[in-house]
Design a protein around this motif. Structure first.
Motif, PDB file in Angstrom:
ATOM      1  N   SER A   1      -8.365 -35.611  27.930  1.00  0.00           N
ATOM      2  CA  SER A   1      -9.402 -35.600  28.972  1.00  0.00           C
ATOM      3  C   SER A   1      -9.996 -34.212  29.153  1.00  0.00           C
ATOM      4  N   LEU A   2      -9.154 -33.177  29.078  1.00  0.00           N
ATOM      5  CA  LEU A   2      -9.672 -31.803  29.196  1.00  0.00           C
ATOM      6  C   LEU A   2     -10.668 -31.538  28.077  1.00  0.00           C
ATOM      7  N   SER A   3     -10.353 -32.008  26.878  1.00  0.00           N
ATOM      8  CA  SER A   3     -11.243 -31.698  25.760  1.00  0.00           C
ATOM      9  C   SER A   3     -12.533 -32.528  25.825  1.00  0.00           C
ATOM     10  N   VAL A   4     -12.455 -33.774  26.335  1.00  0.00           N
ATOM     11  CA  VAL A   4     -13.686 -34.566  26.510  1.00  0.00           C
ATOM     12  C   VAL A   4     -14.612 -33.884  27.524  1.00  0.00           C
ATOM     13  N   VAL A   5     -14.031 -33.439  28.641  1.00  0.00           N
ATOM     14  CA  VAL A   5     -14.844 -32.794  29.680  1.00  0.00           C
ATOM     15  C   VAL A   5     -15.433 -31.474  29.165  1.00  0.00           C
ATOM     16  N   ALA A   6     -14.636 -30.721  28.409  1.00  0.00           N
ATOM     17  CA  ALA A   6     -15.143 -29.459  27.838  1.00  0.00           C
ATOM     18  C   ALA A   6     -16.346 -29.738  26.936  1.00  0.00           C
ATOM     19  N   ALA A   7     -16.234 -30.780  26.115  1.00  0.00           N
ATOM     20  CA  ALA A   7     -17.332 -31.117  25.202  1.00  0.00           C
ATOM     21  C   ALA A   7     -18.574 -31.542  25.978  1.00  0.00           C
ATOM     22  N   GLU A   8     -18.378 -32.334  27.059  1.00  0.00           N
ATOM     23  CA  GLU A   8     -19.516 -32.759  27.891  1.00  0.00           C
ATOM     24  C   GLU A   8     -20.232 -31.560  28.506  1.00  0.00           C
ATOM     25  N   LEU A   9     -19.427 -30.616  29.032  1.00  0.00           N
ATOM     26  CA  LEU A   9     -20.019 -29.439  29.684  1.00  0.00           C
ATOM     27  C   LEU A   9     -20.778 -28.587  28.670  1.00  0.00           C
ATOM     28  N   ALA A  10     -20.197 -28.409  27.483  1.00  0.00           N
ATOM     29  CA  ALA A  10     -20.855 -27.615  26.442  1.00  0.00           C
ATOM     30  C   ALA A  10     -22.170 -28.284  26.021  1.00  0.00           C
ATOM     31  N   ASN A  11     -22.121 -29.619  25.942  1.00  0.00           N
ATOM     32  CA  ASN A  11     -23.304 -30.398  25.601  1.00  0.00           C
ATOM     33  C   ASN A  11     -24.419 -30.238  26.614  1.00  0.00           C
TER      34      ASN A  11
ATOM     35  N   MET B   1     -13.311 -22.946  30.478  1.00  0.00           N
ATOM     36  CA  MET B   1     -12.279 -23.067  31.529  1.00  0.00           C
ATOM     37  C   MET B   1     -11.540 -24.401  31.415  1.00  0.00           C
ATOM     38  N   ALA B   2     -12.270 -25.447  30.987  1.00  0.00           N
ATOM     39  CA  ALA B   2     -11.644 -26.767  30.868  1.00  0.00           C
ATOM     40  C   ALA B   2     -10.602 -26.787  29.756  1.00  0.00           C
ATOM     41  N   GLU B   3     -10.758 -25.925  28.754  1.00  0.00           N
ATOM     42  CA  GLU B   3      -9.791 -25.901  27.648  1.00  0.00           C
ATOM     43  C   GLU B   3      -9.064 -24.556  27.602  1.00  0.00           C
ATOM     44  N   ASP B   4      -8.952 -23.936  28.756  1.00  0.00           N
ATOM     45  CA  ASP B   4      -8.346 -22.606  28.817  1.00  0.00           C
ATOM     46  C   ASP B   4      -6.856 -22.663  28.443  1.00  0.00           C
ATOM     47  N   PRO B   5      -6.417 -21.801  27.515  1.00  0.00           N
ATOM     48  CA  PRO B   5      -5.005 -21.854  27.101  1.00  0.00           C
ATOM     49  C   PRO B   5      -4.023 -21.596  28.257  1.00  0.00           C
ATOM     50  N   SER B   6      -4.372 -20.712  29.198  1.00  0.00           N
ATOM     51  CA  SER B   6      -3.461 -20.451  30.333  1.00  0.00           C
ATOM     52  C   SER B   6      -3.356 -21.676  31.221  1.00  0.00           C
ATOM     53  N   LEU B   7      -4.485 -22.370  31.403  1.00  0.00           N
ATOM     54  CA  LEU B   7      -4.498 -23.580  32.227  1.00  0.00           C
ATOM     55  C   LEU B   7      -3.651 -24.673  31.571  1.00  0.00           C
ATOM     56  N   ILE B   8      -3.812 -24.831  30.254  1.00  0.00           N
ATOM     57  CA  ILE B   8      -3.052 -25.865  29.532  1.00  0.00           C
ATOM     58  C   ILE B   8      -1.549 -25.552  29.572  1.00  0.00           C
ATOM     59  N   ASP B   9      -1.191 -24.256  29.490  1.00  0.00           N
ATOM     60  CA  ASP B   9       0.226 -23.871  29.642  1.00  0.00           C
ATOM     61  C   ASP B   9       0.761 -24.321  30.992  1.00  0.00           C
ATOM     62  N   GLU B  10      -0.060 -24.100  32.028  1.00  0.00           N
ATOM     63  CA  GLU B  10       0.351 -24.445  33.394  1.00  0.00           C
ATOM     64  C   GLU B  10       0.524 -25.972  33.528  1.00  0.00           C
ATOM     65  N   VAL B  11      -0.431 -26.718  32.980  1.00  0.00           N
ATOM     66  CA  VAL B  11      -0.359 -28.189  33.014  1.00  0.00           C
ATOM     67  C   VAL B  11       0.925 -28.655  32.321  1.00  0.00           C
TER      68      VAL B  11
ATOM     69  N   ASP C   1     -14.994 -28.528  40.540  1.00  0.00           N
ATOM     70  CA  ASP C   1     -15.867 -29.474  39.846  1.00  0.00           C
ATOM     71  C   ASP C   1     -15.256 -29.918  38.513  1.00  0.00           C
ATOM     72  N   ILE C   2     -14.753 -28.956  37.731  1.00  0.00           N
ATOM     73  CA  ILE C   2     -14.156 -29.296  36.428  1.00  0.00           C
ATOM     74  C   ILE C   2     -12.932 -30.189  36.652  1.00  0.00           C
ATOM     75  N   SER C   3     -12.130 -29.819  37.644  1.00  0.00           N
ATOM     76  CA  SER C   3     -10.930 -30.586  37.967  1.00  0.00           C
ATOM     77  C   SER C   3     -11.283 -32.046  38.270  1.00  0.00           C
ATOM     78  N   GLN C   4     -12.310 -32.256  39.086  1.00  0.00           N
ATOM     79  CA  GLN C   4     -12.746 -33.616  39.440  1.00  0.00           C
ATOM     80  C   GLN C   4     -13.178 -34.402  38.205  1.00  0.00           C
ATOM     81  N   ARG C   5     -13.912 -33.744  37.327  1.00  0.00           N
ATOM     82  CA  ARG C   5     -14.385 -34.424  36.119  1.00  0.00           C
ATOM     83  C   ARG C   5     -13.212 -34.865  35.235  1.00  0.00           C
ATOM     84  N   VAL C   6     -12.219 -33.981  35.113  1.00  0.00           N
ATOM     85  CA  VAL C   6     -11.064 -34.306  34.265  1.00  0.00           C
ATOM     86  C   VAL C   6     -10.260 -35.451  34.894  1.00  0.00           C
ATOM     87  N   ILE C   7     -10.051 -35.394  36.208  1.00  0.00           N
ATOM     88  CA  ILE C   7      -9.272 -36.440  36.882  1.00  0.00           C
ATOM     89  C   ILE C   7     -10.014 -37.776  36.810  1.00  0.00           C
TER      90      ILE C   7
END
Lengths: 88, 217
Positions: free
Chosen positions: B47-57, B76-86, B127-133
């Protein structure tokens, strides 16, 4: 492993566009890169959240460490990015 | 007739039916996942990667100032520090929805505490968080609705991803309940010459289909 300390050139510091350009370049380099603000801890330079959370301002000194890949070329490129004023 | 006041952006008048933007999703409940952490991790990363692609698009389509903002959000949606935390949170048995929510919230609080420019990025993270959820829950992504006719968009506030992709042929005007003259809504409304009223607190009472006159002078 190579490292260098550089002074931030962008007027508004390492925020917004300059932070994006820097983390994009660090992520694309294929090397493990950290950035450390004087007095702080080194963080992953490919992480835009970690980088902007450092609150790095114009004129701050930061230390870049590059490990792996074409280290010297990557270091030169990143130092160039950080010392340039992208907010002009 | 009722009059609602706010801060006008630009000059002009727009008349049309109200379409409201979907309100925020509720906070994901903190309950143990019935899936194992690896499976939840796959769901979260997908889901993080789908949202990242949508935002980039959206950024590529929008161009200009919006492109940089949206590209930064995609990172930010595919941030390595964020993914570590998740990943760390999933190991404790949380659901992907909850782990994503808590990880973005931690960075949001950190940035909000720094104020200024960083404070504004804090809203981007919500906003990014809402899109991913929403993607994890298979719910429609929050964003500009598309009713198929021209409309006046009424929202609590608009994120860059929303304002950047407004269809000028369909959106007659913008009214936001929150936000000030330096909000993303105001900046992008100016750039795209859309009549907008921001900080119109009483606009929260408007309903879909109400006809409004948006007047800025």
């Amino acid at each position: 492993m190579v490292e260098r300390t550089v002074r931030i050139g962008s007027t508004h510091g390492l925020h917004a566009r300059p932070a994006k350009l820097f983390t994009q370049a660090a992520a694309a380099s294929g090397a493990a890169v950290t950035i450390q603000k004087a007095g702080g801890a080194p963080v992953n330079a490919a992480s835009i959240l970690a980088v902007i959370a450092q609150g790095i301002d114009h004129g701050d000194d930061v230390t870049i460490v590059v490990d792996g890949g074409d280290e010297s070329a990557v270091l030169d490129q990143l130092v160039e990015l950080l010392s340039t004023d992208h907010d002009e | 007739m009722m009059e609602i006041k706010g801060t006008g952006i630009g000059q002009g008048v727009a008349v049309g039916p109200v379409v409201r933007m979907a309100e925020a999703l509720p906070e994901p409940v903190d309950r143990p996942s019935h899936l194992d952490p690896e499976r939840e991790g796959e769901r979260a990363r997908a889901s993080l990667s789908v949202v990242a692609a949508e935002l980039a698009n959206r950024g590529a389509k929008a161009g200009g100032a919006a492109k940089d903002v949206l590209e930064a959000q995609a990172m930010m949606a595919e941030d390595p520090s964020l993914i570590d935390e998740v990943t760390k949170l999933l190991a404790t048995g949380k659901t992907a929805e909850r782990a994503v929510y808590e990880s973005f919230a931690a960075y949001r609080d950190l940035l909000a505490g720094m104020g200024g420019y960083m404070g504004e990025r804090a809203a981007d993270l919500d906003d990014i968080s809402q899109r991913v959820i929403a993607h994890l829950l298979k719910l429609p992504a929050p964003g500009v609705p598309n009713p198929g006719h021209p409309f006046v968009l009424v929202a609590r506030d608009l994120a860059p991803a929303d304002t950047a992709t407004l269809d000028l042929d369909q959106v007659l005007g913008l009214v936001t309940v929150d936000g000030g003259p330096t909000s993303h809504t105001a900046i992008l409304a100016r750039e795209k010459s859309i009549v907008a009223i921001v900080g119109a607190t009483d606009a929260a009472s408007l309903a879909d289909g109400d006809t409004v006159v948006v007047a800025c002078r």
